[in-house]
Design an enzyme around this catalytic site. Structure first.
Site, short mmCIF file in Angstrom:
data_model
loop_
_atom_site.label_atom_id
_atom_site.label_comp_id
_atom_site.label_asym_id
_atom_site.label_seq_id
_atom_site.Cartn_x
_atom_site.Cartn_y
_atom_site.Cartn_z
N GLY A 208 -2.51 -5.88 -2.45
CA GLY A 208 -1.68 -5.87 -1.24
C GLY A 208 -0.91 -7.16 -1.11
O GLY A 208 -0.82 -7.94 -2.06
N ASN A 209 -0.34 -7.38 0.05
CA ASN A 209 0.34 -8.65 0.30
C ASN A 209 0.17 -9.01 1.77
O ASN A 209 -0.40 -8.26 2.54
CB ASN A 209 1.81 -8.56 -0.13
CG ASN A 209 2.55 -7.50 0.64
OD1 ASN A 209 2.72 -7.59 1.85
ND2 ASN A 209 2.98 -6.45 -0.07
#
Ligand code: CTP
Length: 401
Positions: A208-209
């Protein structure tokens, strides 16, 4: 004209209630239907007789009609209204609204409301400055309610400062614009993506980020305020958005975001990709949790579809396409490359080198770069303010009828 528009004005216990009869007259003159709902304490400040005469409707304060014993349905009132204004809003009712207390008719109507809610606080300057008031205002804004800020001036206490209820003429213009926005964006169809994407590795892990989704959410809210019809495709985020005027499709992966965006793109007048879409996703998703003992220490990735680039190749000359660009080096150069290669009308550049700007902050600092190479710098401010500036720029510089 506001003919056919139904407005509830909730009045709470504050001296500033004396300004409401003038507001009712302005709304009635434009043809609006006005229903007054008062808290019991408010009746000490302005008489129900004055208000019912001006609004041409009985004023409601109680759950029950003392005359015929009938019940005032807060649910029906909440559904009836096109807009609810609470003005003046006292610190007491504000705190109750923020916590969901429902001990009078006005509070229950608010809990049942499906329409936009505006609130205009009025109180003494120290009450207005108090951290609990600030916190409650923040909570109400998070519910999707819109603040009509008090102004500075002489207060009933004799002190001077912020806390005066906004003048009825100005409240009237805000309400009128909310009901019939005077904007080139009115009725336009806007598609926005926001938030991160999560690419599953196994049942417990993902790539993810750090995107929070806030910038895209604030853009959606700012467009709705100009009368646009907004669809938001939202990746996983901690923010809860309860604005009834925004239609939300929740997605998790880049592939789901691609699917949701492409299915709505043809009908959109303006599309903004504010999401931080993963560029790569695991080639395979493991069915079971990867065990340490298995010694698997690499994950094979495959590229995701560049959604914005695909939209750029499909867009018609009636559509506007806007992207974001998050850079850590050669910011402007890289952003301009993306603007050209993805066939965009505008790119919004964030630099992670700017203090207070980017993913995890409530503030941002951006540059707007148009395809005519015009660059506008927006200084560091709240993302809600940045969103307003971006929407104003689109409305004034890019929009076509
Ligand atoms: N974007 C997209 N689909 C992707 C990746 C990005 O639609 N698979 C969009 C983003 O929503 C953003 C713009 O493309 O509006 C630029 O994203 P960014 O991550 O800054 O750039 P990339 O094109 O992914 O290039 P790089 O990561 O190499 O900077």
């Amino acid at each position: 004209m506001l003919k056919g528009k139904k407005i509830i004005i909730g009045i709470t216990g504050s001296i500033a209630a004396y300004k409401i009869p003038l507001l009712i007259r302005l709304l009635k003159k434009e043809g609006a239907e006005v229903q007054i709902v008062m808290t019991p304490f408010a009746t000490e400040f302005v008489t129900p007789l004055t208000l019912s005469t001006l609004s041409e409707k009985p004023v409601l304060t109680d759950f029950f009609d003392k005359g015929d014993g009938s019940w005032h349905s807060h649910v029906n009132l909440g559904l009836w209204a096109d807009l609810i204004l609470v003005a003046p809003l006292s610190a007491n009712t504000m705190a109750k609204m923020a916590t969901g207390i429902a001990d009078n008719l006005l509070l229950t109507v608010l809990l049942s409301a499906k329409c936009p809610v505006y609130f205009a606080p009025a109180m003494d300057l120290d009450m207005y400055k108090h951290p609990s008031t600030k916190k409650n205002i923040h909570t109400l804004e998070k519910f999707g309610y819109s603040l009509i800020e008090p102004t500075e001036g002489e207060l009933a206490s004799g002190l001077r400062g912020f806390g005066r209820l906004e003048e009825p003429e100005n409240i009237f213009s805000i309400l009128k614009n909310a009901l019939i926005p005077d904007s080139a964006l009115r009725g336009k169809s806007i598609l926005i993506s926001a938030g991160p994407t999560y690419e599953p590795i196994d049942p417990v892990r993902f790539l993810g980020n750090r995107s929070s989704g806030l910038m895209g959410i604030e853009l959606a809210k700012a467009f709705v305020k100009r009368g646009a019809i907004v669809k938001l495709v939202l990746g996983p985020t901690k923010y809860e958005l309860t604005n009834p005027s925004i239609s939300i499709e929740n997605v998790i992966t880049a592939a789901e975001m691609h699917q949701a965006i492409t299915s709505s793109f043809t009908d959109a007048d303006i599309t903004i990709m504010a999401a931080a879409v993963a560029d790569f996703t695991p080639k395979e998703i493991q069915k079971e949790k990867i065990k340490k003992a298995a010694g698997k220490n690499s994950i094979h990735l495959k590229p995701t579809i560049d959604i914005l680039k695909e939209l750029g190749s499909k867009k018609t000359n009636k559509q506007l396409l806007i992207g974001f660009s998050l850079e850590t080096e050669n910011e402007k150069e890289n952003a301009i490359k993306k603007l050209k290669s993805k066939n965009l009308d505008l790119i919004i550049l964030n630099s992670l080198n700017d203090k207070g700007a980017g993913f995890e902050f409530e503030t941002n600092k951006v540059s707007l770069i148009s395809n005519h190479n015009k660059i506008i710098e927006i200084p560091l401010k709240l993302k809600s303010e940045i969103a307003k500036d971006i929407v104003t720029y689109i409305e004034e510089e890019l929009i076509f009828e």
